[in-house]
Motif scaffolding. Structure first.
Motif, PDB file in Angstrom:
ATOM      1  N   HIS A   1       2.615 196.390  -1.634  1.00 22.18           N
ATOM      2  CA  HIS A   1       1.591 196.616  -2.644  1.00 22.18           C
ATOM      3  C   HIS A   1       0.311 195.818  -2.372  1.00 22.18           C
ATOM      4  CE1 HIS A   1       4.094 199.037  -5.149  1.00 22.18           C
ATOM      5  NE2 HIS A   1       4.958 198.077  -5.395  1.00 22.18           N
ATOM      6  N   ALA A   2       0.392 194.765  -1.555  1.00 21.50           N
ATOM      7  CA  ALA A   2      -0.785 193.920  -1.346  1.00 21.50           C
ATOM      8  C   ALA A   2      -0.696 193.220   0.001  1.00 21.50           C
ATOM      9  CB  ALA A   2      -0.894 192.883  -2.459  1.00 21.50           C
ATOM     10  N   PHE A   3      -1.849 192.708   0.424  1.00 23.02           N
ATOM     11  CA  PHE A   3      -1.887 191.850   1.599  1.00 23.02           C
ATOM     12  C   PHE A   3      -2.828 190.695   1.308  1.00 23.02           C
ATOM     13  CE2 PHE A   3      -4.788 195.364   2.183  1.00 23.02           C
ATOM     14  CZ  PHE A   3      -5.970 194.782   2.615  1.00 23.02           C
ATOM     15  N   LYS A   4      -2.686 189.626   2.096  1.00 26.13           N
ATOM     16  CA  LYS A   4      -3.440 188.399   1.866  1.00 26.13           C
ATOM     17  C   LYS A   4      -4.926 188.622   2.137  1.00 26.13           C
ATOM     18  CE  LYS A   4      -3.006 183.506   2.739  1.00 26.13           C
ATOM     19  NZ  LYS A   4      -2.266 182.480   3.441  1.00 26.13           N
ATOM     20  N   ALA A   5      -5.765 188.072   1.280  1.00 23.65           N
ATOM     21  CA  ALA A   5      -7.213 188.228   1.407  1.00 23.65           C
ATOM     22  C   ALA A   5      -7.750 187.313   2.498  1.00 23.65           C
ATOM     23  CB  ALA A   5      -7.894 187.906   0.085  1.00 23.65           C
ATOM     24  N   SER A   6      -8.541 187.899   3.383  1.00 21.83           N
ATOM     25  CA  SER A   6      -9.260 187.154   4.424  1.00 21.83           C
ATOM     26  C   SER A   6     -10.667 187.755   4.480  1.00 21.83           C
ATOM     27  CB  SER A   6      -8.545 187.301   5.766  1.00 21.83           C
ATOM     28  OG  SER A   6      -8.604 188.634   6.214  1.00 21.83           O
ATOM     29  N   PRO A   7     -11.598 187.117   5.183  1.00 22.18           N
ATOM     30  CA  PRO A   7     -12.965 187.678   5.205  1.00 22.18           C
ATOM     31  C   PRO A   7     -13.011 189.141   5.686  1.00 22.18           C
ATOM     32  CG  PRO A   7     -12.992 185.450   6.057  1.00 22.18           C
ATOM     33  CD  PRO A   7     -11.547 185.806   5.842  1.00 22.18           C
ATOM     34  N   GLY A   8     -12.272 189.484   6.730  1.00 25.33           N
ATOM     35  CA  GLY A   8     -12.245 190.870   7.212  1.00 25.33           C
ATOM     36  C   GLY A   8     -11.556 191.793   6.225  1.00 25.33           C
ATOM     37  N   ALA A   9     -10.518 191.291   5.600  1.00 23.04           N
ATOM     38  CA  ALA A   9      -9.778 192.106   4.633  1.00 23.04           C
ATOM     39  C   ALA A   9     -10.608 192.368   3.381  1.00 23.04           C
ATOM     40  CB  ALA A   9      -8.477 191.406   4.259  1.00 23.04           C
ATOM     41  N   ILE A  10     -11.473 191.439   3.033  1.00 26.45           N
ATOM     42  CA  ILE A  10     -12.328 191.636   1.866  1.00 26.45           C
ATOM     43  C   ILE A  10     -13.298 192.785   2.113  1.00 26.45           C
ATOM     44  CG2 ILE A  10     -14.162 190.567   0.489  1.00 26.45           C
ATOM     45  CD1 ILE A  10     -12.551 187.947   0.688  1.00 26.45           C
ATOM     46  N   GLU A  11     -13.807 192.907   3.355  1.00 25.21           N
ATOM     47  CA  GLU A  11     -14.660 194.049   3.695  1.00 25.21           C
ATOM     48  C   GLU A  11     -13.868 195.353   3.612  1.00 25.21           C
ATOM     49  OE1 GLU A  11     -16.516 193.496   7.491  1.00 25.21           O
ATOM     50  OE2 GLU A  11     -17.144 191.455   6.976  1.00 25.21           O
ATOM     51  N   GLN A  12     -12.627 195.322   4.068  1.00 28.61           N
ATOM     52  CA  GLN A  12     -11.769 196.499   3.998  1.00 28.61           C
ATOM     53  C   GLN A  12     -11.516 196.874   2.536  1.00 28.61           C
ATOM     54  OE1 GLN A  12      -7.959 196.010   5.845  1.00 28.61           O
ATOM     55  NE2 GLN A  12      -7.329 198.105   5.437  1.00 28.61           N
ATOM     56  N   ALA A  13     -11.352 195.886   1.685  1.00 25.11           N
ATOM     57  CA  ALA A  13     -11.134 196.137   0.257  1.00 25.11           C
ATOM     58  C   ALA A  13     -12.349 196.813  -0.366  1.00 25.11           C
ATOM     59  CB  ALA A  13     -10.820 194.836  -0.470  1.00 25.11           C
ATOM     60  N   ALA A  14     -13.522 196.435   0.066  1.00 21.25           N
ATOM     61  CA  ALA A  14     -14.744 197.067  -0.450  1.00 21.25           C
ATOM     62  C   ALA A  14     -14.766 198.546  -0.082  1.00 21.25           C
ATOM     63  CB  ALA A  14     -15.974 196.359   0.093  1.00 21.25           C
ATOM     64  N   ARG A  15     -14.346 198.874   1.139  1.00 21.96           N
ATOM     65  CA  ARG A  15     -14.276 200.285   1.552  1.00 21.96           C
ATOM     66  C   ARG A  15     -13.208 201.029   0.746  1.00 21.96           C
ATOM     67  NH1 ARG A  15     -14.905 197.823   6.577  1.00 21.96           N
ATOM     68  NH2 ARG A  15     -12.689 198.064   7.056  1.00 21.96           N
ATOM     69  N   MET A  16     -12.065 200.370   0.481  1.00 30.55           N
ATOM     70  CA  MET A  16     -11.014 200.997  -0.315  1.00 30.55           C
ATOM     71  C   MET A  16     -11.516 201.291  -1.729  1.00 30.55           C
ATOM     72  SD  MET A  16      -7.764 198.683   0.982  1.00 30.55           S
ATOM     73  CE  MET A  16      -6.661 199.112  -0.315  1.00 30.55           C
TER      74      MET A  16
END
Length: 148
Positions: A35-50
């Motif tokens: 359901h989730a993955f750990k937030a990192s700087p690259g992952a935060i950008e991916q979250a914005a796209r999601m």
């Protein structure tokens, strides 16, 4: 700890949201179930796209639901059911009956799970509520008539 949701989690958030959760909740529930993955700087950008894709899909589905609502609200859907001479039905009108009648009379397909109807057990005029989107719900006017 900060986590990014991969899917909607009740009581926590929607897909793409960055949420603050306890370490144990993340480690024991969110991560193993995917359901989730750990937030990192690259992952935060991916979250914005999601979130952007989620918002675009949400907007499209809201527009479609609004278009269906504008077509159905002014119409009266007629349902024929077996009834006694006093107008009491032998049974009741269900959400599946309403969905079937809407499809037959208007060529608009609504899932029976999205229709809420209280016990219609007599002939006459009744109302059902359709919820096609979280922000779009509308009444469906029903006219229940006795079968000949």
């Amino acid at each position: 700890m900060q986590a990014i949701l991969r899917s909607d989690v009740a009581g926590l958030g929607q897909r793409g949201d960055i949420v603050e959760v306890a370490d144990g909740h993340f480690r024991n529930f969110l991560l193993p179930k995917g359901h989730a993955f750990k937030a990192s700087p690259g992952a935060i950008e991916q979250a914005a796209r999601m979130r952007a894709s989620r918002d675009a899909r949400d907007h499209e589905s809201r527009e479609a639901a609004t278009a269906i609502a504008t077509k159905l609200v002014p119409q009266t859907i007629t349902i024929t059911a077996k009834a006694s001479s006093e107008g009491k039905l032998f049974g009741s009108v269900s959400a599946a009956d309403v969905a079937e009648a809407v499809k037959a009379q208007t060529d608009i397909e609504i899932d029976r799970k999205n229709i809420e109807i209280d016990g219609v057990r007599s002939t006459g005029s009744h109302t059902a509520t359709a919820s096609l989107h979280s922000s779009v719900s509308f009444p469906i006017t029903l006219e229940v008539v006795a079968a000949e």
